[in-house]
Scaffold this motif. Structure first.
Motif, PDB file in Angstrom:
ATOM      1  N   LYS A 112       0.857  -1.182   0.000  1.00 17.30           N
ATOM      2  CA  LYS A 112       0.000   0.000   0.000  1.00 17.30           C
ATOM      3  C   LYS A 112       0.891   1.230   0.000  1.00 17.30           C
ATOM      4  O   LYS A 112       1.861   1.304   0.755  1.00 17.30           O
ATOM      5  CB  LYS A 112      -0.896   0.026   1.232  1.00 17.30           C
ATOM      6  CG  LYS A 112      -1.925  -1.071   1.263  1.00 17.30           C
ATOM      7  CD  LYS A 112      -2.770  -0.974   2.518  1.00 17.30           C
ATOM      8  CE  LYS A 112      -3.726  -2.143   2.614  1.00 17.30           C
ATOM      9  NZ  LYS A 112      -4.468  -2.144   3.878  1.00 17.30           N
ATOM     10  N   ALA A 113       0.562   2.171  -0.852  1.00 17.08           N
ATOM     11  CA  ALA A 113       1.315   3.416  -0.929  1.00 17.08           C
ATOM     12  C   ALA A 113       0.331   4.550  -1.172  1.00 17.08           C
ATOM     13  O   ALA A 113      -0.725   4.350  -1.781  1.00 17.08           O
ATOM     14  CB  ALA A 113       2.342   3.351  -2.059  1.00 17.08           C
TER      15      ALA A 113
ATOM     16  N   ASP B 154       3.555   2.166   2.828  1.00 18.63           N
ATOM     17  CA  ASP B 154       3.199   1.628   4.135  1.00 18.63           C
ATOM     18  C   ASP B 154       4.230   0.576   4.530  1.00 18.63           C
ATOM     19  O   ASP B 154       4.559  -0.307   3.727  1.00 18.63           O
ATOM     20  CB  ASP B 154       1.802   0.997   4.050  1.00 18.63           C
ATOM     21  CG  ASP B 154       1.242   0.606   5.410  1.00 18.63           C
ATOM     22  OD1 ASP B 154       2.026   0.242   6.307  1.00 18.63           O
ATOM     23  OD2 ASP B 154       0.011   0.656   5.558  1.00 18.63           O
ATOM     24  N   PRO B 155       4.764   0.640   5.756  1.00 17.88           N
ATOM     25  CA  PRO B 155       5.778  -0.340   6.157  1.00 17.88           C
ATOM     26  C   PRO B 155       5.233  -1.759   6.341  1.00 17.88           C
ATOM     27  O   PRO B 155       6.009  -2.704   6.403  1.00 17.88           O
ATOM     28  CB  PRO B 155       6.317   0.209   7.475  1.00 17.88           C
ATOM     29  CG  PRO B 155       5.245   1.094   7.991  1.00 17.88           C
ATOM     30  CD  PRO B 155       4.527   1.638   6.795  1.00 17.88           C
ATOM     31  N   GLU B 156       3.925  -1.906   6.413  1.00 12.52           N
ATOM     32  CA  GLU B 156       3.343  -3.239   6.538  1.00 12.52           C
ATOM     33  C   GLU B 156       2.945  -3.741   5.158  1.00 12.52           C
ATOM     34  O   GLU B 156       2.130  -3.125   4.470  1.00 12.52           O
ATOM     35  CB  GLU B 156       2.133  -3.220   7.476  1.00 12.52           C
ATOM     36  CG  GLU B 156       2.536  -2.947   8.909  1.00 12.52           C
ATOM     37  CD  GLU B 156       1.391  -3.109   9.873  1.00 12.52           C
ATOM     38  OE1 GLU B 156       0.216  -3.155   9.440  1.00 12.52           O
ATOM     39  OE2 GLU B 156       1.665  -3.187  11.081  1.00 12.52           O
ATOM     40  N   VAL B 157       3.555  -4.846   4.751  1.00 11.41           N
ATOM     41  CA  VAL B 157       3.260  -5.449   3.449  1.00 11.41           C
ATOM     42  C   VAL B 157       2.689  -6.845   3.672  1.00 11.41           C
ATOM     43  O   VAL B 157       3.059  -7.544   4.618  1.00 11.41           O
ATOM     44  CB  VAL B 157       4.508  -5.501   2.535  1.00 11.41           C
ATOM     45  CG1 VAL B 157       4.990  -4.105   2.198  1.00 11.41           C
ATOM     46  CG2 VAL B 157       5.628  -6.303   3.165  1.00 11.41           C
ATOM     47  N   LYS B 158       1.775  -7.220   2.798  1.00 11.36           N
ATOM     48  CA  LYS B 158       1.137  -8.526   2.916  1.00 11.36           C
ATOM     49  C   LYS B 158       1.802  -9.499   1.952  1.00 11.36           C
ATOM     50  O   LYS B 158       1.977  -9.196   0.769  1.00 11.36           O
ATOM     51  CB  LYS B 158      -0.344  -8.433   2.578  1.00 11.36           C
ATOM     52  CG  LYS B 158      -1.079  -9.769   2.753  1.00 11.36           C
ATOM     53  CD  LYS B 158      -2.498  -9.722   2.269  1.00 11.36           C
ATOM     54  CE  LYS B 158      -3.353  -8.870   3.169  1.00 11.36           C
ATOM     55  NZ  LYS B 158      -4.777  -8.901   2.791  1.00 11.36           N
ATOM     56  N   VAL B 159       2.176 -10.649   2.463  1.00  9.98           N
ATOM     57  CA  VAL B 159       2.771 -11.711   1.652  1.00  9.98           C
ATOM     58  C   VAL B 159       1.738 -12.829   1.539  1.00  9.98           C
ATOM     59  O   VAL B 159       1.235 -13.315   2.546  1.00  9.98           O
ATOM     60  CB  VAL B 159       4.069 -12.249   2.293  1.00  9.98           C
ATOM     61  CG1 VAL B 159       4.667 -13.361   1.445  1.00  9.98           C
ATOM     62  CG2 VAL B 159       5.064 -11.128   2.529  1.00  9.98           C
ATOM     63  N   ARG B 160       1.414 -13.196   0.294  1.00 11.01           N
ATOM     64  CA  ARG B 160       0.457 -14.275   0.020  1.00 11.01           C
ATOM     65  C   ARG B 160       1.152 -15.307  -0.851  1.00 11.01           C
ATOM     66  O   ARG B 160       1.892 -14.945  -1.756  1.00 11.01           O
ATOM     67  CB  ARG B 160      -0.769 -13.757  -0.738  1.00 11.01           C
ATOM     68  CG  ARG B 160      -1.550 -12.702  -0.032  1.00 11.01           C
ATOM     69  CD  ARG B 160      -2.721 -12.190  -0.882  1.00 11.01           C
ATOM     70  NE  ARG B 160      -2.248 -11.377  -2.003  1.00 11.01           N
ATOM     71  CZ  ARG B 160      -2.431 -11.674  -3.283  1.00 11.01           C
ATOM     72  NH1 ARG B 160      -3.089 -12.749  -3.649  1.00 11.01           N
ATOM     73  NH2 ARG B 160      -1.957 -10.878  -4.230  1.00 11.01           N
ATOM     74  N   PHE B 161       0.890 -16.583  -0.585  1.00 12.58           N
ATOM     75  CA  PHE B 161       1.539 -17.600  -1.410  1.00 12.58           C
ATOM     76  C   PHE B 161       0.697 -18.853  -1.518  1.00 12.58           C
ATOM     77  O   PHE B 161      -0.152 -19.144  -0.677  1.00 12.58           O
ATOM     78  CB  PHE B 161       2.928 -17.944  -0.867  1.00 12.58           C
ATOM     79  CG  PHE B 161       2.902 -18.600   0.486  1.00 12.58           C
ATOM     80  CD1 PHE B 161       2.821 -19.973   0.604  1.00 12.58           C
ATOM     81  CD2 PHE B 161       2.949 -17.833   1.630  1.00 12.58           C
ATOM     82  CE1 PHE B 161       2.791 -20.584   1.847  1.00 12.58           C
ATOM     83  CE2 PHE B 161       2.926 -18.427   2.886  1.00 12.58           C
ATOM     84  CZ  PHE B 161       2.845 -19.801   2.996  1.00 12.58           C
ATOM     85  N   LYS B 162       0.989 -19.578  -2.579  1.00 13.48           N
ATOM     86  CA  LYS B 162       0.434 -20.917  -2.795  1.00 13.48           C
ATOM     87  C   LYS B 162       1.529 -21.729  -3.466  1.00 13.48           C
ATOM     88  O   LYS B 162       2.000 -21.377  -4.553  1.00 13.48           O
ATOM     89  CB  LYS B 162      -0.792 -20.865  -3.696  1.00 13.48           C
ATOM     90  CG  LYS B 162      -1.340 -22.228  -4.061  1.00 13.48           C
ATOM     91  CD  LYS B 162      -2.559 -22.063  -4.964  1.00 13.48           C
ATOM     92  CE  LYS B 162      -2.793 -23.285  -5.794  1.00 13.48           C
ATOM     93  NZ  LYS B 162      -3.869 -23.071  -6.764  1.00 13.48           N
ATOM     94  N   LEU B 163       1.963 -22.773  -2.797  1.00 13.85           N
ATOM     95  CA  LEU B 163       2.965 -23.678  -3.355  1.00 13.85           C
ATOM     96  C   LEU B 163       2.270 -24.995  -3.655  1.00 13.85           C
ATOM     97  O   LEU B 163       1.581 -25.549  -2.797  1.00 13.85           O
ATOM     98  CB  LEU B 163       4.105 -23.920  -2.355  1.00 13.85           C
ATOM     99  CG  LEU B 163       4.880 -22.689  -1.873  1.00 13.85           C
ATOM    100  CD1 LEU B 163       5.870 -23.090  -0.795  1.00 13.85           C
ATOM    101  CD2 LEU B 163       5.579 -22.016  -3.021  1.00 13.85           C
TER     102      LEU B 163
END
Length: 186
Positions: free
Chosen positions: A38-39, A167-176
């Motif tokens: 987010k920025a 924003d210093p909080e970033v969301k990491v999403r993944f699917k392996l």
């Protein structure tokens, strides 16, 4: 008696190595790793194009450990200038990152928590987040999502023209997604 014990232990040692870990081969066509940012100038998502994921299971098919590593140069946001600015912000020489699983606690339905050590920008921090592991017809699907504050890795808040900031909080999403491979055939 001591010699007999050592002899028996010597005979059983090869059996212990025979029960080796099984490697989960990740299918990159069915896998994604995205970072939502987010920025004030507009939000965006970075997609990790290249990485190394080593996931090991035991004989029962339970994930024992995993190591996930990548280079920030492989994180693409869709804008070349923004990607270059990110690498400059990271310092240019601390681009390698790594997540080492420490503990996975799953319920029988595959939901649970994972904790481990994330090394980024040369700094290691412990993180923990929810995880879901499903297995269908021999195919594992591992999904998760967490929010991290990049300041915990000694990174400064990104500001542009003293008005816009990231924003210093970033969301990491993944699917392996992957399947166990027979190490003897590889």
């Amino acid at each position: 008696m001591k010699k007999v014990t050592i002899f028996i232990f010597g005979l059983l040692l090869p059996l212990a190595s025979w029960a080796a870990d099984h490697i989960l081969k990740i299918d990159p066509t069915r896998t994604f790793i995205d970072i939502d940012v987010k920025a004030t100038a507009g939000s965006f998502t970075g997609h990790l194009d290249a990485y190394t994921a080593v996931v090991k299971t035991d004989d029962a098919g339970k994930i024992k450990n995993a190591v996930f590593s990548f280079n920030f140069a492989d994180l693409k946001t869709g804008k070349i200038d923004r990607d270059a600015a990110m690498l400059k912000w990271l310092g240019g020489n601390l681009l390698e990152s790594r997540f080492e699983v420490g503990n996975i606690a799953l319920t029988p339905d595959g939901q649970g928590q994972v904790s481990g050590r994330l090394t980024m920008h040369g700094v290691a921090q412990r993180i923990e987040f929810p995880l879901n592991v499903s297995k269908t017809n021999g195919t594992y699907t591992i999904t998760g999502e967490t929010t991290i504050d990049y300041r915990s890795w000694d990174l400064k808040i990104i500001r542009m023209a003293y008005i816009a900031k990231v924003d210093p909080e970033v969301k990491v999403r993944f699917k392996l997604t992957g399947q166990i491979v027979d190490e003897k055939k590889n």
